[in-house]
Design an enzyme around this catalytic site. Structure first.
Site, short mmCIF file in Angstrom:
data_model
loop_
_atom_site.label_atom_id
_atom_site.label_comp_id
_atom_site.label_asym_id
_atom_site.label_seq_id
_atom_site.Cartn_x
_atom_site.Cartn_y
_atom_site.Cartn_z
N GLU A 43 49.69 40.50 80.79
CA GLU A 43 51.15 40.66 80.60
C GLU A 43 51.94 39.62 81.38
O GLU A 43 52.99 39.92 81.96
CB GLU A 43 51.58 42.09 80.89
CG GLU A 43 50.87 43.04 79.93
CD GLU A 43 51.34 44.46 79.97
OE1 GLU A 43 52.51 44.70 80.26
OE2 GLU A 43 50.50 45.34 79.69
C1 LIG Z 1 41.41 42.86 79.96
C2 LIG Z 1 42.50 42.18 79.19
C3 LIG Z 1 43.37 42.95 78.42
C4 LIG Z 1 44.38 42.34 77.66
N1 LIG Z 1 45.16 43.12 76.81
C5 LIG Z 1 46.02 42.49 75.96
C6 LIG Z 1 46.72 43.25 74.95
O1 LIG Z 1 46.59 44.49 74.85
N2 LIG Z 1 47.53 42.59 74.09
C7 LIG Z 1 47.70 41.23 74.14
O2 LIG Z 1 48.43 40.70 73.32
N3 LIG Z 1 47.05 40.49 75.09
C8 LIG Z 1 46.21 41.08 75.97
N4 LIG Z 1 45.53 40.33 76.92
C9 LIG Z 1 45.75 38.89 77.00
C10 LIG Z 1 46.51 38.45 78.25
O3 LIG Z 1 47.85 38.84 78.17
C11 LIG Z 1 46.33 36.92 78.37
O4 LIG Z 1 44.97 36.71 78.74
C12 LIG Z 1 47.26 36.29 79.37
O5 LIG Z 1 48.59 36.36 78.89
C13 LIG Z 1 46.91 34.82 79.66
O6 LIG Z 1 46.69 34.11 78.50
P1 LIG Z 1 45.33 33.24 78.37
O7 LIG Z 1 44.22 34.11 78.72
O8 LIG Z 1 45.32 32.60 77.02
O9 LIG Z 1 45.48 32.12 79.48
P2 LIG Z 1 46.24 30.71 79.38
O10 LIG Z 1 47.61 30.93 78.85
O11 LIG Z 1 45.36 29.74 78.69
O12 LIG Z 1 46.37 30.32 80.90
C14 LIG Z 1 45.31 29.76 81.67
C15 LIG Z 1 45.87 29.39 83.04
O13 LIG Z 1 46.89 28.39 82.89
C16 LIG Z 1 48.06 28.84 83.54
N5 LIG Z 1 49.25 28.30 82.83
C17 LIG Z 1 49.52 28.36 81.50
N6 LIG Z 1 50.72 27.81 81.26
C18 LIG Z 1 51.22 27.43 82.45
C19 LIG Z 1 52.43 26.78 82.88
N7 LIG Z 1 53.39 26.46 82.00
N8 LIG Z 1 52.61 26.52 84.18
C20 LIG Z 1 51.66 26.85 85.09
N9 LIG Z 1 50.49 27.46 84.77
C21 LIG Z 1 50.28 27.73 83.46
C22 LIG Z 1 48.00 30.34 83.46
O14 LIG Z 1 48.87 30.93 84.42
C23 LIG Z 1 46.53 30.58 83.74
O15 LIG Z 1 46.30 30.53 85.12
C24 LIG Z 1 44.54 40.92 77.72
C25 LIG Z 1 43.69 40.16 78.52
C26 LIG Z 1 42.67 40.77 79.23
C27 LIG Z 1 41.74 39.89 80.03
#
Ligand SMILES: Cc1cc2nc3c(=O)[nH]c(=O)nc-3n(C[C@H](O)[C@H](O)[C@H](O)COP(=O)(O)OP(=O)(O)OC[C@H]3O[C@@H](n4cnc5c(N)ncnc54)[C@H](O)[C@@H]3O)c2cc1C
Length: 402
Positions: free
Chosen positions: A382
């Site tokens: 989130e």
């Molecule tokens: C157990 C679990 C449950 C989840 N449940 C849901 C759900 O019910 N519904 C749903 O829709 N999603 C869900 N998610 C997804 C979750 O919300 C995302 O994993 C999260 O938003 C991060 O996205 P990503 O994993 O693609 O990481 P990325 O967006 O690829 O980020 C990777 C890293 O880069 C950093 N980063 C990215 N952009 C920037 C920036 N502009 N500046 C600085 N740093 C940056 C991030 O902070 C992170 O450290 C879930 C994830 C998990 C692991």
């Protein structure tokens, strides 16, 4: 709600003062957690089994529709009370906590924000009573923090119905859900509005559609008995009235849903941190090295004091965000601060607890490594730490730009 304030709970002196209603809800919840949830939490962490019976029991207690108004079958509680509930559940079972938080704040939260009266009457009663579990699909393999980059598409047909194609990643309740709210692009972004424009939300019951399937179920570091799965949409036919909110304009609702969800994730980080802190405090008073309890080393007691203070500060930040939400005021920045801080100190509390238990902290027989594994997600889900800093720093720079 009555305004009579009781003294803070004696088993957790930092709990904020509760009114009579809160005291009775939290009292009943604590009994349920102690008798029904705590005994199997460590085993479920090992097996990954989803606790359907427990979730139904929480439905009977009114917890699965905590903030959904009573007219739709929920309990109609305020956000401050919801945050207390989430903290309590997290302190016993992080997996169950994520189930409760996402079912309430994301799936039901979006229907409450964007739904028509008919959609609320159709979907909320079964969700609020846990007859169906709710899932919310925003994230995709190629779009996480940058969720406007999603590839899922819904195309409107001449008769007004929709055909949905695409996939969603990491969806909580993905494989056990009954009702799904999902986001998809329906239109090109309008000139000057940015790529978040043109996205729409849809709500449907899984049993009512074809072309919906579950992809991989994730094998996770923690929160192992919370269900996390990929959703696959292949020509799902949705009726015209599956559209949730305004066509092409769902992103503003998504932001509001996430603001609400962040109160829950902040409280989850706090609750898991509190559980680790309480375990470590008791342990350090019992464990003797060099002829005395290790807690009697000032280094340890001062670290306990720091964690105690940080957890209490986190609770106040969460309360501030919750109160602003309930007052109908903008709470985007306050809840970003609350989530960033509460989950950071919550994870820190777990890490410190492992350290204070020494080798035992690293062993599965003791619960603190589970608290750490479970809590690590709260700094990611989130909106990551970095996304919260984006929200806060933008506000800081705007305030001081002149
Ligand atoms: C157990 C679990 C449950 C989840 N449940 C849901 C759900 O019910 N519904 C749903 O829709 N999603 C869900 N998610 C997804 C979750 O919300 C995302 O994993 C999260 O938003 C991060 O996205 P990503 O994993 O693609 O990481 P990325 O967006 O690829 O980020 C990777 C890293 O880069 C950093 N980063 C990215 N952009 C920037 C920036 N502009 N500046 C600085 N740093 C940056 C991030 O902070 C992170 O450290 C879930 C994830 C998990 C692991």
């Amino acid at each position: 709600m009555t305004s009579t304030l009781n003294r803070p709970d004696i088993t957790n002196p930092n709990t904020l003062p509760m009114n009579d209603d809160q005291r009775s809800i939290i009292g009943a919840l604590r009994d349920f957690l102690k008798n029904e949830v705590e005994p199997g939490a460590a085993e479920r962490d090992q097996t990954g089994e989803f606790p359907h019976d427990i979730v139904r029991g929480l439905g009977d207690l009114g917890i699965m529709g905590a903030q959904t108004p009573e007219e739709y079958g929920g309990s109609g509680l305020d956000t401050a009370t919801f945050a207390m509930i989430i903290e309590e559940i997290a302190a016993v079972d992080g997996s169950l906590c994520l189930t409760v938080a996402s079912h309430n704040s994301l799936c039901q939260g979006h229907i409450l924000i964007g739904g028509t009266e008919e959609q609320k009457r159709t979907f909320l009663p079964d969700l609020a009573t846990a007859k169906k579990l709710g899932a919310w699909g925003l994230t995709e393999p190629g779009s996480g923090s940058d969720s406007g980059g999603m590839q899922s598409r819904a195309a409107q047909q001449p008769d007004g119905s929709w055909i949905l194609n695409g996939s969603k990643n990491f969806i909580t309740q993905g494989s056990v859900g009954g009702t799904y709210v999902v986001l998809a692009r329906t239109d090109a972004a309008r000139e000057g509005r940015g790529k978040n424009d043109g996205i729409s939300a849809f709500v449907f019951n899984r049993d009512d559609v074809t072309g919906f399937s579950i992809g991989r179920k994730e094998d996770k570091l923690g929160l192992r008995s919370s269900d996390t799965a990929q959703l696959i949409f292949e020509d799902i036919h949705l009726p015209a009235d599956a559209l949730l909110g305004e066509r092409g304009n769902a992103f503003k609702d998504v932001m509001r849903v996430l603001d609400g969800g962040r109160v829950g994730i902040a409280a989850m980080g706090l609750g898991l941190g509190r559980a680790a802190f309480e375990y470590a405090a008791r342990y350090t008073l019992q464990r003797e090295q060099f002829g005395r309890p290790i807690a009697h080393n000032q280094d340890i007691s001062f670290r306990l004091a720091d964690i105690d203070t940080k957890l209490d500060a986190a609770r106040l930040l969460i309360r501030k965000a919750a109160d602003l939400k309930d007052a109908g005021l903008n709470f985007t920045v306050p809840v970003a601060r609350a989530k960033l801080y509460a989950t950071t100190v919550g994870v820190e509390a777990c890490d410190e607890a492992i350290q204070m238990l020494g080798g035992y902290g690293y062993i599965k027989e003791y619960p603190v490594e589970r608290y750490w594994r479970d809590n690590r997600l709260t700094r990611i889900g989130e909106g990551t730490d970095e996304v919260q800093r984006l929200v806060i720093s933008r506000d800081v720079l705007k305030r001081f730009a002149d």
